[in-house]
Scaffold this active site. Sequence first.
Site, PDB file in Angstrom:
ATOM      1  N   SER A  20       0.714  -1.278   0.185  1.00 43.01           N
ATOM      2  CA  SER A  20      -0.151  -0.077   0.083  1.00 43.01           C
ATOM      3  C   SER A  20       0.935   1.289  -0.179  1.00 43.01           C
ATOM      4  O   SER A  20       0.474   2.228  -0.578  1.00 43.01           O
ATOM      5  CB  SER A  20      -0.978   0.069   1.276  1.00 43.01           C
ATOM      6  N   HIS A  78       0.284  -2.216  -7.441  1.00 41.45           N
ATOM      7  CA  HIS A  78      -0.669  -1.976  -6.714  1.00 41.45           C
ATOM      8  C   HIS A  78      -2.056  -2.499  -7.032  1.00 41.45           C
ATOM      9  O   HIS A  78      -2.687  -1.638  -7.737  1.00 41.45           O
ATOM     10  CB  HIS A  78      -0.311  -0.545  -6.180  1.00 41.45           C
ATOM     11  N   GLU A 107      -2.288   0.118 -10.280  1.00 39.09           N
ATOM     12  CA  GLU A 107      -1.114   1.276 -10.214  1.00 39.09           C
ATOM     13  C   GLU A 107       0.187   0.336 -10.259  1.00 39.09           C
ATOM     14  O   GLU A 107       0.556  -0.420  -9.204  1.00 39.09           O
ATOM     15  CB  GLU A 107      -1.357   1.978  -8.960  1.00 39.09           C
ATOM     16  N   ASN A 132      -2.517   6.057  -2.389  1.00 35.23           N
ATOM     17  CA  ASN A 132      -2.606   5.952  -1.332  1.00 35.23           C
ATOM     18  C   ASN A 132      -2.017   7.249  -0.440  1.00 35.23           C
ATOM     19  O   ASN A 132      -2.271   7.347   0.666  1.00 35.23           O
ATOM     20  CB  ASN A 132      -1.896   4.642  -0.596  1.00 35.23           C
TER      21      ASN A 132
END
Length: 289
Positions: free
Chosen positions: A118, A139, A151, A189
Amino acid sequence: MDRIGVVGAGTMGRGVAQLFAEYGHEVVLVDVADHILDSARSAIGTNVRLAPLIRPQAPRRSVEEVTGRIRFTTDLKQLRDTHYVIENVTEDWRIKRPLYGELDALCPPGTPFGVNTSAIPITRVAAATGRADRVIGTHFMNPAELKPTVELIRGHHTSDETLVRTRALLEGAGRRHVTVADSAGFVTNRVLMLTLNEAIFLLHEGVSSAADIDQLFRECFGHAMGPLETADLIGLDTVLLSLQVLYDDFNDPKYRPCPLLRKLVDAGLHGRKTGQGFHSYEAGEQRHG
Ligand code: NAD
């Protein structure tokens, strides 16, 4: 078809394993305990059974077809003959770092490592291996088998070849991708974790209730889920660990985790995966808390 190693069979790893098995890959899914693998097998079975209701246009696959392509194991050595490894273990550098040393020693030198983290910078992960050019951030969003876009994060040493290979693997599994440069938390994030934390502060300060905070985001902004529902979906333990990575990496107090988040994690209320977080969950259904 590639043989894909998936390390970690928690919230994310089980979805990643399902996705690649659905697209015809052989998958080796590794975790540390049999009961976690049993839970992953059962969750994947349920998801495949429910798929026609959630994704009517997706090709029909049987539970046996999908789970039959997945080798569930606690033996990391089974990754020895994999062509691509995607790591999804706990968001804790003290756990990820030694694992990368083991993976590097075990896997063929040409096998790329996709890091499903993350927030931990990919360049740092790559430095724990002797193959920094073959390490890339992958991700996945939650739930991995349903979300259309991944991602991708290019670490300092990630090669063009690794990027091309990763994109091809994802496209072959029906995923789109957006590639960003390396920075703790990446694009998604850096923004999302601050938003979730601020929503938790609003609840902590008594400004609003959990149900009302989420309703405002769903109905005023058209978000599919409110921030507290999103935190419950991610896992409150993972949200806390991600905020800690951001806080340490940027040395910026804006990422300090809300005390209420710490308290819920200490109390074992980790969201959907434990049945209780900001809201209560029973057999996948949500009761507003
Ligand atoms: P989780 O806590 O649900 O699962 C982590 C799993 O890793 C556990 O089953 C644990 O037993 C296993 N594990 C720990 N050490 C291991 C080891 N040495 N070998 C094999 N397995 C090991 O966590 P999660 O939510 O699935 O997150 C996994 C990773 O994905 C984290 O880095 C997280 O930040 C990232 N991520 C999470 C989300 C999300 O929404 N939860 C989304 C994208 C990325």
